[in-house]
Scaffold this motif. Structure first.
Motif, mmCIF file in Angstrom:
data_model
loop_
_atom_site.group_PDB
_atom_site.id
_atom_site.type_symbol
_atom_site.label_atom_id
_atom_site.label_comp_id
_atom_site.label_asym_id
_atom_site.label_seq_id
_atom_site.Cartn_x
_atom_site.Cartn_y
_atom_site.Cartn_z
ATOM 1 N N UNK A 102 -8.389 1.609 -55.441
ATOM 2 C CA UNK A 102 -9.502 0.895 -56.034
ATOM 3 C C UNK A 102 -9.438 -0.339 -54.811
ATOM 4 N N UNK A 103 -8.635 -0.586 -54.547
ATOM 5 C CA UNK A 103 -8.154 -1.827 -53.323
ATOM 6 C C UNK A 103 -7.013 -2.072 -53.090
ATOM 7 N N UNK A 104 -6.328 -3.170 -53.775
ATOM 8 C CA UNK A 104 -4.910 -3.378 -53.389
ATOM 9 C C UNK A 104 -4.521 -4.325 -54.701
ATOM 10 N N UNK A 105 -3.181 -4.396 -54.817
ATOM 11 C CA UNK A 105 -2.388 -5.206 -55.830
ATOM 12 C C UNK A 105 -1.376 -6.031 -55.149
ATOM 13 N N UNK A 106 -1.540 -7.427 -55.561
ATOM 14 C CA UNK A 106 -0.560 -8.455 -55.148
ATOM 15 C C UNK A 106 0.343 -8.736 -56.057
ATOM 16 N N UNK A 107 1.385 -8.446 -55.642
ATOM 17 C CA UNK A 107 2.864 -8.853 -56.745
ATOM 18 C C UNK A 107 3.468 -10.110 -56.312
ATOM 19 N N UNK A 169 -14.378 -9.516 -46.811
ATOM 20 C CA UNK A 169 -15.169 -9.433 -45.650
ATOM 21 C C UNK A 169 -16.616 -9.452 -45.781
ATOM 22 N N UNK A 170 -17.311 -8.917 -46.847
ATOM 23 C CA UNK A 170 -18.480 -8.842 -47.140
ATOM 24 C C UNK A 170 -19.006 -9.480 -48.524
ATOM 25 N N UNK A 171 -18.123 -9.905 -49.384
ATOM 26 C CA UNK A 171 -18.199 -10.076 -50.704
ATOM 27 C C UNK A 171 -16.933 -10.617 -51.320
ATOM 28 N N UNK A 172 -17.166 -11.333 -52.247
ATOM 29 C CA UNK A 172 -15.957 -11.807 -53.115
ATOM 30 C C UNK A 172 -15.192 -10.688 -54.012
ATOM 31 N N UNK A 173 -13.945 -10.630 -53.745
ATOM 32 C CA UNK A 173 -13.169 -9.614 -54.436
ATOM 33 C C UNK A 173 -13.334 -9.902 -55.972
ATOM 34 N N UNK A 174 -12.848 -8.862 -56.844
ATOM 35 C CA UNK A 174 -12.675 -9.122 -58.270
ATOM 36 C C UNK A 174 -11.046 -8.789 -58.448
ATOM 37 N N UNK A 175 -10.653 -9.631 -59.478
ATOM 38 C CA UNK A 175 -9.322 -9.195 -59.787
ATOM 39 C C UNK A 175 -8.885 -9.415 -61.295
ATOM 40 N N UNK A 185 1.112 -9.873 -61.185
ATOM 41 C CA UNK A 185 0.250 -8.693 -60.801
ATOM 42 C C UNK A 185 -1.161 -9.108 -60.626
ATOM 43 N N UNK A 186 -1.809 -9.295 -59.432
ATOM 44 C CA UNK A 186 -3.208 -9.403 -59.406
ATOM 45 C C UNK A 186 -3.813 -7.943 -58.955
ATOM 46 N N UNK A 187 -4.624 -7.089 -59.586
ATOM 47 C CA UNK A 187 -5.003 -5.852 -59.241
ATOM 48 C C UNK A 187 -6.476 -6.175 -58.693
ATOM 49 N N UNK A 188 -6.475 -6.007 -57.319
ATOM 50 C CA UNK A 188 -7.650 -6.584 -56.550
ATOM 51 C C UNK A 188 -8.756 -5.294 -56.227
ATOM 52 N N UNK A 189 -9.939 -5.481 -56.683
ATOM 53 C CA UNK A 189 -11.115 -4.353 -56.221
ATOM 54 C C UNK A 189 -12.096 -5.144 -55.411
ATOM 55 N N UNK A 190 -12.556 -4.228 -54.549
ATOM 56 C CA UNK A 190 -13.742 -5.110 -53.672
ATOM 57 C C UNK A 190 -14.865 -5.590 -54.375
#
Length: 860
Positions: A102-107, A169-175, A185-190
């Motif tokens: 669904x996006x990426x995760x930042x650990x 790139x086009x919109x603020x992500x959601x985490x 952990x930040x689970x990030x989706x577009x």
């Protein structure tokens, strides 16, 4: 003076005591054992025991109670303190970015300690998460980790915080933020693609990075480009908005005197807060606002719309034209924001002081092409001075049109209305003593109708041709009107008791027009990298003064009688009009020879014309002058910058000699060396030494005392030291010291060696705050300020009248949480009697006694 120095030493001990007590309350200094451990009774168990439980605790075997030598001792050195502070922060040891379905995760990995789960917010199309009570071993940044994410970064912020910024790139992500065994952990989706553009997000990120607290890293006054301070071969001091806010200051004079040691004012023009600054010993005839001349001594600056104050020390003619060689004060105002921001504030205090203030900003259109900012302030105040009060209104709207990605047009306007009581302060007796109580008013209040109005308007147009070349064009107009009748001094003190006064109905009008055009280019020639500035400016100023007067009864300074009738008739008094036109053409090249070696070379050619009408007698003259500047910066290691520079200034002198020749401009020549050290990422120090010589000073022509001759010379030498920034998380400092030796070196009237007027030999300031970073009292802060000003000569030639030196102590208490901020500021804590400045022995301005103000602000 010994008493003043002793007070300064005592105040320094107070600093140590306050910070020590704060540190002891905020930072753990003892190791506390866990309750129920096998090692014995924890100290916290004893402290928390109820009366019934206390006896068993006290009767426990000594082996079960920790001994003093077993406890971790408090820090006794700065190094130990730093180590304890850093140990209290959770350190992020590694950052991992992994793609998901669904996006990426930042650990954010840690070795010891658990990171607090932060709140997230969207700014433009960037997702921001600020993690409290944390630090990071090495900052992290990665461009385009996945499609839809433009940039991901993890960086260190002041105050023991770490910021995670993820720009879509086009919109603020959601985490979704959660804590796991491996770390935070930040689970990030577009996000939704119907948000703001990438250009807006980049602007927001830049604005956030510019909040550098007590230690701004760049300034524009010295070079007219946004240049890091470490690359400028001249002393420049930036007083940021954060310092001004923490000190609770609303006037320009107070902000500069509190934070720029050695900088004084020539007067406080009748208590209105006006007066020309004296920098490095020389009185400057102009203040600046966004790089434009803002008015002469009649300039009042309300700080409601001021982002920072830049004090450039030394000659500035290379970019700003005709000036005295000491330096300039330039106010940089707030600009529109791309996100809606609203702030309201109210301040009230002693002497019937109250001041509501608002600051609104944001977009006017959905696409963000049109932005605005509006600052409004109203101020009403009494005074510690009898019969004195004031009222002020200020409004400053700004409109910014983002015409395209590379082109912006900003239009600004401001209006200030000021209605004070015209108050010339106190007088000194013939022996130079100051014996009157500081509240004594020496005028006729019933005859006061003095007001001032200021109107300013202008625009700034900026266009980027490409990444390397840009064009700037700006225009500014200002009008300062002082008018109305009042009582004023009419001569020196009579018999050390009676002060002459006259009824004065006057009008002074100063108008300034300025037009600036700059071309900025970045290019390379071989291995040399250049940042070129080429441009010109046109300035026209008009000063007109006309007055009518009538005699008034002298006032008894020891037993004043304010009952006086308004004169029925007045006589013509002073009349003068002066027109000043100036064209300046300048070029400047900032050359990077090596990564650690930089040159600054520049010059300006000025053409000036003056016309004057003095009591109906007209005259004119013109001058041409060239003002060079050469500087070099060498950085042996990255945190250290060594610099040296040579620069000159000029200032036209109106009049003619005995041989009917026009006078040459005064010339100032400065040699300066210095070192700037970035002690840490957030703490910097600067040390500078200078030598300025001003020549072509007018003095009496010995062949005919009715004329003047230009053989006078004045010289100023000195040392300046500043320390600004964040010492430890939450502990800020803004401090400085100056030594100034400014004297007459050649003159036919003034004895050689006489000290220039209103110049203290020594000056120092210290402002430090500490804000608790964690726990239930997080956001609670304390501030302490010390201001030391040495004795000053009040007249030139020097006489028996000197303005005494003083040490003033200020304190502050503030609390900020979420959108609220409350503060109490106490100025002159020990109620010291002191004098801020003296125009001469007939106009001495005392400082205020102990006074308290309280403020409350809300941002939404």
């Amino acid at each position: 003076m010994k008493v003043g120095l002793r007070l300064f030493q005592v105040s320094l001990w107070i600093v140590v005591g306050v910070l020590g007590s704060v540190g002891g309350g905020a930072f753990p200094a003892m190791a506390q054992e866990e309750p129920g451990s096998d090692e014995g009774l924890a100290l916290s168990d004893v402290l928390e025991a109820q009366p019934d439980d206390l006896q068993p605790a006290l009767s426990a075997p000594s082996a079960e109670i920790p001994q003093l030598h077993e406890l971790e001792q408090p820090a006794t050195t700065i190094e130990d303190w730093v180590a304890q502070i850093e140990a209290s922060l959770v350190q992020i040891t590694n950052v991992r970015v992994e793609a998901t379905d669904t996006g990426l995760q930042v650990i954010l990995e840690t070795e010891n300690g658990v990171l607090e789960v932060p709140e997230t917010q969207s700014v433009g199309n960037a997702l921001i998460a600020d993690i409290p009570n944390a630090t990071i071993a090495e900052e992290f940044s990665q461009a385009e980790p996945i499609d839809g994410i433009a940039l991901m970064s993890v960086s260190r912020l002041p105050g023991g915080r770490v910021r995670v910024a993820i720009t879509g790139t086009d919109a603020p992500p959601v985490a979704e933020v959660r804590t796991e065994a491996q770390g935070l952990v930040l689970a990030v989706t577009l996000g939704d693609a119907d948000a703001v553009t990438e250009e807006d997000a980049i602007q927001v990120v830049v604005i956030g990075e510019q909040d550098e607290g007590y230690n701004p890293s760049s300034a524009s006054t010295a070079t007219r480009t946004d240049t890091p301070l470490r690359d400028i071969p001249q002393s420049i001091q930036v007083i940021p908005q954060r310092v001004i806010e923490d000190q609770g200051v609303t006037g320009l004079q107070d902000a500069v005197r509190n934070n720029a040691p050695g900088v004084t004012t020539s007067a406080n023009y009748a208590g209105t807060g006006q007066g020309e600054f004296i920098i490095r010993g020389f009185q400057q005839n102009n203040n600046f606002r966004n790089g434009f001349r803002a008015g002469r001594f009649g300039y009042i600056a309300d700080l409601a719309d001021v982002e920072r104050i830049e004090v450039l020390r030394g000659p500035a003619s290379v970019l700003f034209g005709q000036l005295q060689p000491g330096g300039i004060v330039n106010l940089v105002t707030e600009q529109p924001l791309s996100e809606p921001t609203y702030n309201i504030e109210f301040t009230g205090g002693q002497f019937s002081f109250y001041r509501p203030e608002l600051d609104f900003s944001g977009p006017l259109t959905e696409n963000g092409e049109l932005l605005y900012r509006l600052n409004v302030a109203y101020q009403n105040a009494g005074s510690f001075r009898d019969e004195v009060n004031s009222e002020r209104f200020f409004i400053a709207p700004v409109l910014q049109w983002n015409i395209s990605e590379n082109t912006t047009l900003t239009v600004d306007f401001s209006y200030l209305y000021n209605d004070p009581v015209f108050d010339r302060g106190l007088v000194a007796l013939s022996d130079g003593s100051l014996v009157l109580p500081i509240n004594r008013f020496l005028g006729y209040p019933s005859l006061d109708d003095y007001i001032e109005e200021q109107v300013r308007a202008g625009y700034r147009f900026e266009h980027r041709f490409n990444e390397n070349w840009e064009l700037r064009n700006a225009f500014s107009f200002s009008s300062v009107l002082q008018t109305g009748f009042h009582s004023d001094f009419a001569g020196r003190l009579i018999d050390d008791r009676f002060v002459p006064r006259e009824y004065l109905d006057s009008e002074f009008l100063n108008e300034e027009y300025g037009l600036q055009t700059d071309l900025i280019g970045r290019f390379s020639t071989g291995s040399l990298q250049h940042q070129l500035l080429a441009g010109f400016d046109l300035n026209r100023s008009t000063d007109s003064y006309v007055s009518r007067f009538a005699p008034l009864p002298p006032l008894d300074i020891f037993d004043p009688n304010y009952d006086v009738s308004t004169p029925s008739e007045t006589e013509s008094g002073y009349f003068q009009t002066v027109f000043n036109n100036n064209l300046g053409i300048y070029i400047q090249d900032q050359i990077t020879v090596l990564e650690n070696l930089k040159l600054l070379v520049g010059g300006r050619l000025d053409f000036t014309e003056q016309e004057q009408n003095f009591f109906g007698e007209e005259g004119s003259q013109s001058d041409t002058a060239f003002s060079p500047r050469i500087g070099i910066v060498y950085q042996p290691i990255e945190p250290i910058s060594l610099y040296a520079s040579f620069s000159q200034s000029f200032f036209p002198v109106i009049g003619r000699s005995r041989t009917n020749e026009t006078f040459r401009p005064e010339r100032g020549t400065q040699y300066e060396i210095g070192v700037r050290a970035d002690i840490t990422d957030n703490l910097s120090a600067t040390l500078a030494a200078y030598d300025i010589t001003k020549t072509n000073v007018l003095t009496t022509d010995l062949n005919d005392p009715n004329f003047s001759i230009q053989v006078g010379e004045q010289r100023s030498q000195g040392i300046e030291l500043t320390l600004t920034g964040e010492i430890l998380p939450g502990w800020n400092i803004y401090a400085g010291y100056t030594y100034t030796d400014a004297r007459v070196t050649e003159d036919n009237d003034i004895p050689e060696g006489d000290i220039l007027r209103s110049v203290p030999e020594h000056g120092a300031n210290l402002w430090t705050t500490y804000e608790i970073q964690t726990g239930n009292f997080r956001g609670l802060g304390f501030g302490l300020g010390l201001i030391f000003v040495d004795e000053r000569e009040a007249e030139l030639p020097n006489s028996n009248f000197q303005v005494p030196g003083y040490v003033r102590t200020d304190v502050a208490l503030f609390y900020q949480r979420e959108r609220w901020r409350a503060a109490i500021n106490i100025r002159n804590l020990f109620d010291v009697e002191y004098y801020e400045t003296a125009q001469n022995r007939n106009a001495v301005y005392p400082g205020a006694p102990l006074n308290v103000t309280a403020s409350l602000s809300y941002t939404f």
